[in-house]
Scaffold this motif. Structure first.
Motif, PDB file in Angstrom:
ATOM      1  N   GLY A  97     -32.206 -42.125  38.072  1.00 41.83           N
ATOM      2  CA  GLY A  97     -30.766 -42.143  37.835  1.00 41.83           C
ATOM      3  C   GLY A  97     -30.109 -41.011  38.606  1.00 41.83           C
ATOM      4  N   PRO A  98     -28.807 -41.126  38.828  1.00 41.58           N
ATOM      5  CA  PRO A  98     -28.111 -40.083  39.600  1.00 41.58           C
ATOM      6  C   PRO A  98     -28.234 -38.698  38.973  1.00 41.58           C
ATOM      7  N   LYS A  99     -28.473 -38.599  37.681  1.00 43.86           N
ATOM      8  CA  LYS A  99     -28.600 -37.276  37.045  1.00 43.86           C
ATOM      9  C   LYS A  99     -30.053 -36.851  36.882  1.00 43.86           C
ATOM     10  N   SER A 100     -30.979 -37.577  37.516  1.00 38.42           N
ATOM     11  CA  SER A 100     -32.399 -37.281  37.285  1.00 38.42           C
ATOM     12  C   SER A 100     -32.792 -35.913  37.844  1.00 38.42           C
ATOM     13  N   ARG A 101     -32.185 -35.503  38.978  1.00 42.19           N
ATOM     14  CA  ARG A 101     -32.609 -34.239  39.558  1.00 42.19           C
ATOM     15  C   ARG A 101     -32.276 -33.064  38.636  1.00 42.19           C
ATOM     16  N   GLN A 102     -31.103 -33.110  38.011  1.00 46.67           N
ATOM     17  CA  GLN A 102     -30.727 -31.966  37.172  1.00 46.67           C
ATOM     18  C   GLN A 102     -31.586 -31.893  35.912  1.00 46.67           C
ATOM     19  N   VAL A 103     -32.023 -33.063  35.445  1.00 50.27           N
ATOM     20  CA  VAL A 103     -32.938 -33.035  34.290  1.00 50.27           C
ATOM     21  C   VAL A 103     -34.287 -32.474  34.720  1.00 50.27           C
ATOM     22  N   MET A 104     -34.801 -32.966  35.869  1.00 50.53           N
ATOM     23  CA  MET A 104     -36.104 -32.495  36.360  1.00 50.53           C
ATOM     24  C   MET A 104     -36.062 -30.995  36.650  1.00 50.53           C
ATOM     25  N   ALA A 105     -34.916 -30.535  37.121  1.00 50.40           N
ATOM     26  CA  ALA A 105     -34.817 -29.124  37.480  1.00 50.40           C
ATOM     27  C   ALA A 105     -35.025 -28.231  36.258  1.00 50.40           C
ATOM     28  N   ARG A 106     -34.645 -28.732  35.078  1.00 51.59           N
ATOM     29  CA  ARG A 106     -34.768 -27.909  33.866  1.00 51.59           C
ATOM     30  C   ARG A 106     -36.222 -27.739  33.430  1.00 51.59           C
ATOM     31  N   LEU A 107     -37.133 -28.568  33.990  1.00 52.52           N
ATOM     32  CA  LEU A 107     -38.541 -28.486  33.576  1.00 52.52           C
ATOM     33  C   LEU A 107     -39.178 -27.155  33.960  1.00 52.52           C
ATOM     34  N   GLY A 108     -38.705 -26.562  35.055  1.00 52.52           N
ATOM     35  CA  GLY A 108     -39.292 -25.307  35.504  1.00 52.52           C
ATOM     36  C   GLY A 108     -40.530 -25.502  36.354  1.00 52.52           C
ATOM     37  N   LEU A 109     -40.547 -26.573  37.150  1.00 50.22           N
ATOM     38  CA  LEU A 109     -41.670 -26.779  38.075  1.00 50.22           C
ATOM     39  C   LEU A 109     -41.617 -25.737  39.183  1.00 50.22           C
ATOM     40  N   ASP A 110     -42.767 -25.459  39.803  1.00 50.54           N
ATOM     41  CA  ASP A 110     -42.772 -24.538  40.947  1.00 50.54           C
ATOM     42  C   ASP A 110     -42.542 -25.304  42.252  1.00 50.54           C
ATOM     43  N   ILE A 111     -41.749 -26.385  42.175  1.00 47.36           N
ATOM     44  CA  ILE A 111     -41.455 -27.214  43.354  1.00 47.36           C
ATOM     45  C   ILE A 111     -39.942 -27.229  43.540  1.00 47.36           C
TER      46      ILE A 111
ATOM     47  N   GLY B 186     -26.431 -42.535  34.767  1.00 47.13           N
ATOM     48  CA  GLY B 186     -26.883 -41.262  34.200  1.00 47.13           C
ATOM     49  C   GLY B 186     -28.332 -41.035  34.534  1.00 47.13           C
ATOM     50  N   VAL B 187     -29.201 -41.173  33.541  1.00 47.58           N
ATOM     51  CA  VAL B 187     -30.621 -40.947  33.770  1.00 47.58           C
ATOM     52  C   VAL B 187     -31.427 -41.657  32.679  1.00 47.58           C
TER      53      VAL B 187
ATOM     54  N   PRO C 107     -28.570 -33.441  27.203  1.00 46.99           N
ATOM     55  CA  PRO C 107     -27.196 -33.143  27.654  1.00 46.99           C
ATOM     56  C   PRO C 107     -26.678 -34.177  28.649  1.00 46.99           C
ATOM     57  N   ASP C 108     -27.585 -34.835  29.374  1.00 42.25           N
ATOM     58  CA  ASP C 108     -27.154 -35.829  30.360  1.00 42.25           C
ATOM     59  C   ASP C 108     -27.299 -37.256  29.839  1.00 42.25           C
ATOM     60  N   GLY C 109     -27.575 -37.387  28.572  1.00 42.45           N
ATOM     61  CA  GLY C 109     -27.650 -38.722  27.972  1.00 42.45           C
ATOM     62  C   GLY C 109     -28.886 -39.501  28.374  1.00 42.45           C
ATOM     63  N   LEU C 110     -30.002 -38.814  28.651  1.00 46.55           N
ATOM     64  CA  LEU C 110     -31.239 -39.500  29.067  1.00 46.55           C
ATOM     65  C   LEU C 110     -31.688 -40.482  27.990  1.00 46.55           C
ATOM     66  N   VAL C 111     -31.993 -41.733  28.408  1.00 42.22           N
ATOM     67  CA  VAL C 111     -32.518 -42.725  27.467  1.00 42.22           C
ATOM     68  C   VAL C 111     -33.856 -43.238  27.980  1.00 42.22           C
TER      69      VAL C 111
ATOM     70  N   LEU D 182     -39.006 -33.886  28.190  1.00 46.19           N
ATOM     71  CA  LEU D 182     -37.973 -34.493  29.027  1.00 46.19           C
ATOM     72  C   LEU D 182     -36.891 -35.147  28.171  1.00 46.19           C
ATOM     73  N   ILE D 183     -37.265 -35.700  27.024  1.00 46.26           N
ATOM     74  CA  ILE D 183     -36.262 -36.258  26.107  1.00 46.26           C
ATOM     75  C   ILE D 183     -35.295 -35.136  25.681  1.00 46.26           C
ATOM     76  N   GLU D 184     -35.884 -33.952  25.339  1.00 42.78           N
ATOM     77  CA  GLU D 184     -35.043 -32.829  24.896  1.00 42.78           C
ATOM     78  C   GLU D 184     -34.172 -32.322  26.051  1.00 42.78           C
ATOM     79  N   LEU D 185     -34.828 -32.114  27.226  1.00 41.31           N
ATOM     80  CA  LEU D 185     -34.106 -31.550  28.365  1.00 41.31           C
ATOM     81  C   LEU D 185     -33.053 -32.512  28.892  1.00 41.31           C
ATOM     82  N   GLY D 186     -33.281 -33.813  28.674  1.00 43.16           N
ATOM     83  CA  GLY D 186     -32.348 -34.808  29.213  1.00 43.16           C
ATOM     84  C   GLY D 186     -31.190 -35.089  28.290  1.00 43.16           C
TER      85      GLY D 186
END
Lengths: 94, 955
Positions: free
Chosen positions: B725-739, B615-616, B796-800, B790-794
Motif C-alpha cells: 500500500g502507499p503507506k507501507s514504507r512508513q509502517v516498515m520504517a517504524r520496525l527499526g530494520l538496519d536497512i 493505505g496499507v 496509526p496508518d490504518g493497517l488492516v 506490524l499490526i501495532e506499528l501500522g
C-alpha cells in the motif's frame, strides 16, 4: 508393492520412491529437427522384459538412480548410478 | 436346558462363563470361547440365513473362513459391520447380530417366495431378461432382494492403524506344519514372524486327536509353543489374517486387537515366506445338498472338539475319502448316534475298519436327495457306479437331523497363487496343489497337499442323478452365490466353456467367500461336461483379499482431519483472532478475507482492497515456495531453467520469471533473487513449492550432472509477510530494520539482507498488488511476533490484514498472471506476453525447443488479454466463452474468461481471458456466452489499473 534397493539408503518400500520413467534418453540440442525433438519428448520403449528406468528416493535421500525392472515379474535385476551406462541383461529387451 | 446341542466332556469353551447374545431378535446364551456360529448351533438354531438369489433356507455349513451361508450384520449404528461370517465372529456378552438378506428374519423370510421362481432364473438371467429399456429400470428392485448387509451410515468411532514389518521368515499358519517350519528357521537365529487367523495357535491340532510325533495334540502343541516362547527371534501374532501376497514378497495381513485399535493392517516384507495355510474340505454335489443340517464333516468335528457342540442327534456321513471316518469315531466317542456312513467308493481300508467297529457303512453309495422343512429330516441314497451315476432300485432312506459331507480336500493355495505361483492338478488328491513358485516362498503341510496317510479320494465329480429321472437343478455347487450344477450345464451349453467365462456368467465363486467351497467342484463339473481333466480346465485366478477386509483397516489413520491434513500458517492463531474466514488454498489453511460484523464477503473484500490501494495492508505470504540455489554454476543452472535471461540479474536484485516444462508449457512463475555471485533464491507459487524442487533436482542429477549446484528448499524455514500500500514504507520504517528503505536506496525489485534486532531478515521490494510493497521474511518461529508488531506499528496508518480473495482482486485489476487459473496445459510463454523476452535470450532453456514447433508457431494461439464489459453494470463470469460479436446463433468458441472480479477500485467488472490471437485484437468488441446469456465485451490490455506501474514507485 516393490522393494527398491536405494544405493544410498538400502531396501525401502516402493511408496518412498517416484518413478521418472525411461532412462538413458539423450536430450537434443536446440538445433534439433522437429522430428528429433518429438521423438525425444514422446517416443518410449514398451518392452515385455527388462526396462531401464530412473527412480528418485523422494521420501528418503532424494537421490536419483537407474534400475532395470522386468515388466512381467517386476524383478529388479540391478540398481546403478545415473551416470553409468545401460547394463547388458539376459532375458529379452523386445 | 438352554443349549440343547452342547455336549459334555469336550471343547475348549469355558462352561462357567455364559454369554448372552441376540440373533434375529431372539435372546440366546453361549459360552466364553464360542464363535457366534458355535453358539447358534449349540442353541439348535438350524436356519441361520437365506440364500443370495432364491432366499432358500440355509444353515451353518462350515466352521471357519469357508462358511458360505451364515453372513450376519453385527451390531447397529456407528459400529455395525455387514457380511461377517458367523464362524469368524468371536462371541462376547451382549452381542447383537442379524442375518443378512432376510426380512424379517432368517426363519420367517417373506422374500423366500422367490425360491418358487428358481426355474425361471437360470444362468445369465439378469443379462437375458432386463435388457429393455435399460437395466437401471430394474436395478433397484433386484439389489433390494438379492443383497448382502447394509453399510454403516455413521462415521466409525473406532481407531484403525497400520504397521510395516520386515522379517527374515514369515510363517502363515500356526498349525503343526507352520510350527515345525518356524522352529526349523528359528533355530538358525533368523527373525521369524508367525501369523494365524485364529485366537489360539494349533490349527487342526485344536480339534483333530490324531497322535503327532507319538504325543497327543495337546501335549505336542503345549511343548512346541513353550519352545517358541523362549526364543527371542520368534513372534506369534494371533487373530491376524494374511489376505494378500504382492510383489517382492510383501504380504498384507489384518490383525484384530480389540481394545487397542479395532484392526491393524500389516505390510510384512519377508526374505522368505512359508505358507502353512492348511486345506479346506470340499462338499459333495447332489440334489438338495443345501438344506440346513448339512455340514462339512470337519466343520462338525471342529464344532464338537473345539466348542463342545454337536451338529445333531442322529448323524449320517457322506464321503468320497478316508478323512471323514475320524469324524464318525469322534462323534460316537462323544455319545452321538452315527446312523450310517455313505461312501462313494466301493472299497477302502477305512471303510473296512469302520464296519468291523460296528458302523453301518454303505459302500458305493451316495446321497441323492434330502427332505425336511425347514431343516434336514431325511436323506435318500442310491448305489452309484464308478462314473458317479446313481443306480435305479438300489436305494434307501435314512431318518436323521444332520448330514456331514466330505468331498476331498483343497490345499489352501490362495496366497501361493496370488504370489504368481502356478498350481497343478494332483490325481491322487483330486485337487490343485502348489506347483512352481516365482517368489521366495514355499508351501508346507496340507497347503502343499501333504496329508497324514492317504486320503484315497474318489474322482472329483458330482453325483449323477439323471438315471433316476432327476435333474441337476437343485444340486448346489456354490451355496454362497446360489449356483447349481444345472446352471453350469446351461452355461456350457451356451458355449461358456473357458473357466474364467463360466465364473463370470454363472457368478460361481464370486461371493464374499470367493468360492472356497465351490470353485474346485465347479471345475470338476465343467471338466465332466467338457470331457476334460480338471487340470486341463485349470483354475480361475486367485485374487486378494483371501478374506474380506474392512475399509477402516485400509484407511487406517487417514480419516477425518487426517484424510487431507491442512498446513497452517505460522500466524494461524492470529488469523483466527482477527476473524479470518479460513479456506483451503492448495493444502494450506489461509485467510480468504477478514470478516467485520455486518459485512458480506464482497463488502469485506472491497474494504480490504481499498485499504491497500489507499493505505496499507498485510498478508501472511509464508506458503510461497522458497528455494536456495547455491554453487559456482547456480547462475548458469537457473538460466537453463527460466525463460528469462538471468545472466543479467545483479546481486541484490529481483526478477519476475517463468518456468516451463520440456513441452514448452508454463508451469510456474515467481520472483528470483540474487543474493551474491553464487547464491540465488527461487520463489515459487505456494502450490508448486515442492514440484519445482523436484524438477530442479531431477535436472541437476539426471541431465546436467556436471553443474556444481546445490538446491535447498527453505520454504518453511523462512516465513514471509507481505506489507503493501502507499503507506507501507512508513509502517516498515517504524520496525527499526538496519536497512535503508528510502526510494533511492531501496528501489522496486531490490532485495536486501539485514537484521531486526538479533533476528535475521530478508527484505524484497516487490508487488503482486500493484502498490508499493515489501515482502519481509524472518525465521518461521518469529513470524507471529513480527505480525503482532506490524499490526501495532501500522495502527496509526490504518493497517488492516487482508486475505487471498482481496489479493486476487488486486492482481486481476493489474493483469498479473496466476499460473493454473490464467494458463492451462497448452499455454506457452509467448501466449502470456513473454515472446519478446524469449527473442532477447540466446541460450537454450527447459522447454524452449517446444515453443518453436509448428504448434508453438501457430497464428491462432490463445493469448492472455484483459476484458471489460461494454455495459459497466454487467458482471463477467469466469468460464464464459468468447464468440464472434455479430453472431446470434451458436458459434465456435474463440477462448474463455480465466479470471474475473468486481473491482472496487474501478467500480466495474474486470477480467482476464485466453483468446485466439487476442494480443492483436485489443479494442475489438466480442460477445461473451455464459449459460445461455450473451454480453458484449471489449478486449483490452491485461492491466486495467495503473498499466504504467507508477504506483510501485510512491515516494
Amino acid at each position: 508393492m516393490m522393494s527398491i534397493d536405494c544405493p544410498f539408503c538400502g531396501p525401502r518400500d516402493e511408496h518412498e520412491f517416484k518413478c521418472g520413467m525411461q532412462s538413458h534418453i539423450q536430450r537434443p540440442a536446440l538445433s534439433a529437427t522437429d522430428e528429433a525433438w518429438a521423438t525425444y519428448l514422446h517416443m518410449r520403449d514398451n518392452p515385455k522384459g527388462w526396462h531401464f528406468e530412473r527412480w528418485v528416493h523422494a521420501g528418503g535421500c532424494r537421490q536419483w538412480f537407474n534400475l532395470a525392472r522386468h515388466t512381467v515379474s517386476h524383478d529388479i535385476a540391478t540398481v546403478y548410478a545415473m551416470t553409468d551406462p545401460r547394463p547388458e541383461l539376459e532375458g529379452g529387451m523386445a | 436346558m438352554s443349549q440343547p446341542f452342547r455336549v459334555a466332556g469336550t471343547g475348549r469353551v469355558d462352561r462357567d462363563r455364559p454369554l448372552r447374545f441376540r440373533f434375529d431378535g431372539v435372546q440366546y446364551t453361549g459360552l466364553q470361547g464360542d464363535t457366534l456360529a458355535s453358539a447358534l448351533l449349540a442353541n439348535g438354531v438350524r436356519v441361520t440365513g437365506r440364500s443370495f438369489k432364491y432366499h432358500r433356507a440355509r444353515g451353518l455349513f462350515g466352521a471357519g473362513c469357508e462358511e458360505p451361508n451364515t453372513l450376519v450384520q453385527l451390531e447397529s449404528g456407528d459400529r455395525t459391520e455387514p457380511n461377517l461370517k458367523a464362524t469368524q465372529v468371536a462371541l462376547y456378552d451382549g452381542l447383537v447380530a442379524r442375518s443378512v438378506n432376510t426380512w424379517p428374519s432368517a426363519r420367517f423370510d417373506l422374500l423366500s417366495v422367490l425360491r418358487h421362481f428358481k426355474a425361471l432364473m437360470p444362468s445369465g438371467f439378469y443379462y437375458k431378461t432386463f435388457i429393455a429399456p435399460n437395466w437401471h429400470w430394474y436395478e433397484w428392485l433386484i439389489r433390494a432382494s438379492a443383497g448382502l448387509g447394509k453399510s454403516p451410515r455413521e462415521a466409525d468411532p473406532d481407531r484403525y492403524d497400520k504397521r510395516f514389518e520386515a522379517v527374515d521368515v514369515l510363517v502363515v499358519g500356526a498349525g503343526p506344519a507352520g510350527i515345525r517350519a518356524a522352529l526349523a528357521h528359528a533355530g538358525s537365529g533368523r527373525e521369524v514372524l508367525i501369523v494365524d487367523d485364529q485366537p489360539a495357535a494349533g490349527g487342526s491340532l485344536l480339534y483333530d486327536d490324531t497322535l503327532i510325533d507319538g504325543a497327543t495334540p495337546e501335549r505336542w502343541l503345549a511343548a512346541q509353543l513353550a519352545r517358541l516362547a523362549t526364543m527371542d527371534n520368534v513372534r506369534l501374532l494371533l487373530r491376524c489374517t494374511a489376505f494378500g501376497y504382492y510383489d517382492h514378497n510383501e504380504i498384507q495381513a489384518v490383525q484384530f486387537e480389540p481394545g487397542v485399535v479395532r484392526q491393524r493392517l500389516l505390510h510384512i516384507r519377508a526374505h522368505e515366506v512359508i505358507l502353512a495355510t492348511g486345506a479346506l474340505e470340499r462338499p459333495l454335489v447332489f440334489p438338495n445338498n443345501d438344506r440346513p443340517g448339512i455340514l462339512l464333516a470337519h466343520a462338525a468335528l471342529k464344532y464338537l472338539r473345539q466348542y463342545g457342540v454337536s451338529p445333531g442327534r442322529r448323524v449320517v456321513l457322506a464321503t468320497n475319502n478316508d478323512s471323514a471316518y475320524r469324524v464318525a469315531r469322534a462323534l460316537r466317542a462323544a455319545g452321538i448316534d452315527v446312523v450310517a456312513i455313505l461312501d462313494l467308493r466301493n472299497t477302502s481300508a477305512a471303510q473296512d475298519a469302520a464296519a468291523r467297529d460296528g458302523f453301518t457303512v454303505h459302500a458305493g453309495a451316495a446321497p441323492t436327495d434330502t427332505r425336511g422343512a425347514p431343516a434336514l429330516s431325511r436323506v435318500r441314497w442310491h448305489r452309484v457306479n464308478a462314473a458317479g451315476q446313481a443306480q435305479v432300485g438300489q436305494d434307501g432312506d435314512i431318518t436323521c437331523d444332520a448330514l456331514l459331507v466330505s468331498g476331498g480336500w483343497n490345499p489352501t493355495a490362495h496366497l501361493m497363487s496370488q504370489s504368481g505361483g502356478s498350481l497343478r492338478f494332483d490325481d491322487a488328491l483330486q485337487a490343485f496343489v502348489p506347483h512352481r513358485a516365482v517368489q521366495q516362498q514355499r508351501s508346507v503341510g496340507a497347503a502343499n497337499g501333504e496329508f497324514e496317510g492317504s486320503l484315497d479320494v474318489a474322482r472329483l465329480q458330482a453325483v449323477d442323478v439323471s438315471p433316476l429321472g432327476q435333474t441337476a437343478a437343485y444340486s448346489w455347487v456354490d451355496l454362497a452365490s446360489d449356483v447349481t450344477e444345472g446352471d453350469l450345464r446351461l452355461a456350457v451349453q451356451e458355449n461358456f466353456s473357458a473357466v474364467e467365462h463360466l465364473k463370470r456368467y454363472t457368478t460361481t465363486g464370486m461371493m464374499t467367500d470367493q468360492g472356497k467351497t465351490s470353485n474346485v467342484n465347479a471345475i470338476g463339473v465343467l471338466g465332466s461336461l467338457a470331457g476334460k481333466a480338471p487340470g486341463d480346465v485349470g483354475t480361475t485366478k486367485f485374487r486378494p483379499p483371501f478374506n474380506p477386509v474392512t475399509f477402516g483397516a485400509v484407511a487406517g489413520r487417514h480419516v477425518g482431519p487426517f484424510y487431507h491434513p491442512l498446513r497452517q500458517l505460522p500466524t494461524d492463531h492470529l488469523q483466527h483472532l482477527a476473524d479470518a474466514v479460513m479456506e483451503d488454498y492448495g493444502g494450506w489453511s489461509r485467510a480468504a478475507y477478514f470478516r467485520r460484523p455486518g459485512e458480506s464477503e464482497a463488502e469485506s473484500v472491497a474494504r480490504e482492497v481499498n485499504a491497500v490501494r489507499h493505505g496499507v495492508g498485510m498478508l501472511d505470504y509464508s506458503p510461497l515456495g522458497k528455494i536456495m540455489v547455491h554453487g559456482p554454476d547456480a547462475g548458469e543452472f537457473l538460466n537453463r531453467i527460466y525463460v528469462n535471461n538471468l545472466k543479467t540479474l545483479k546481486t541484490g536484485k529481483c526478477r519476475y520469471g517463468l518456468m516451463l516444462n520440456e513441452h514448452g508449457i508454463v508451469i510456474d512463475d515467481g520472483i528470483v533473487t540474487r543474493w551474491d555471485d553464487s547464491t540465488y533464491q527461487v520463489g515459487t507459487t505456494s502450490g508448486q513449492a515442492q514440484p519445482v524442487v523436484d524438477m530442479l533436482e531431477e535436472w541437476l542429477q539426471c541431465e546436467w550432472v556436471d553443474l556444481d549446484v546445490v538446491v535447498e528448499p527453505v520454504g518453511t524455514q523462512w516465513s514471509t509477510l507481505m506489507v503493501a500500500g502507499p503507506k507501507s514504507r512508513q509502517v516498515m520504517a517504524r520496525l527499526g530494520l538496519d536497512i535503508d528503505l528510502s526510494a533511492e536506496a531501496f528501489a522496486h525489485m531490490d532485495a536486501r539482507q539485514g537484521w531486526l534486532g538479533d533476528v535475521p531478515v530478508r527484505l524484497a521490494r516487490v508487488s503482486f498488488t500493484g502498490e508499493l510493497g515489501f515482502e519481509i521474511s524472518v525465521p518461521w518461529s518469529f513470524a507471529a511476533s513480527l505480525w503482532q508488531r506490524l499490526i501495532e506499528l501500522g495502527e496509526p496508518d490504518g493497517l488492516v490484514p487482508f486475505g487471498i480473495e482481496s489479493l486476487m482482486v488486486m492482481r486481476i485489476e493489474k493483469g498479473f498472471l496466476h499460473v493454473g487459473s490464467d494458463t492451462d496445459g497448452t499455454t506457452m510463454p509467448q501466449d502470456v506476453g513473454f515472446g519478446g523476452v524469449i527473442a532477447n535470450k540466446r541460450a537454450d532453456f527447459v522447454g524452449r525447443r517446444s515453443t518453436m514447433t509448428p504448434e508453438g508457431l501457430r497464428g491462432d494461439r490463445k493469448h492472455l488479454v484483459g476484458l471489460q464489459a461494454v455495459d459497466p453494470r454487467s458482471r463477467i463470469a469466469v468460464g464464459a466463452h468468447v464468440i464472434d460479436a455479430s453472431t446470434k446463433a451458436a458459434a465456435r468458441s474463440q477462448g474463455w474468461v480465466t479470471s474475473a472480479a468486481t473491482s472496487p477500485t474501478l467500480g466495474r467488472s474486470v477480467a482476464l481471458a485466453l483468446i485466439e490471437n487476442g494480443a492483436e485484437r485489443i479494442g475489438e468488441i466480442i460477445q461473451l456466452f455464459d449459460d445461455g446469456r450473451r454480453m458484449p465485451a471489449r478486449i483490452c490490455n491485461p492491466s486495467q489499473f495503473d498499466p504504467a506501474g507508477d504506483r510501485f514507485h510512491v515516494h
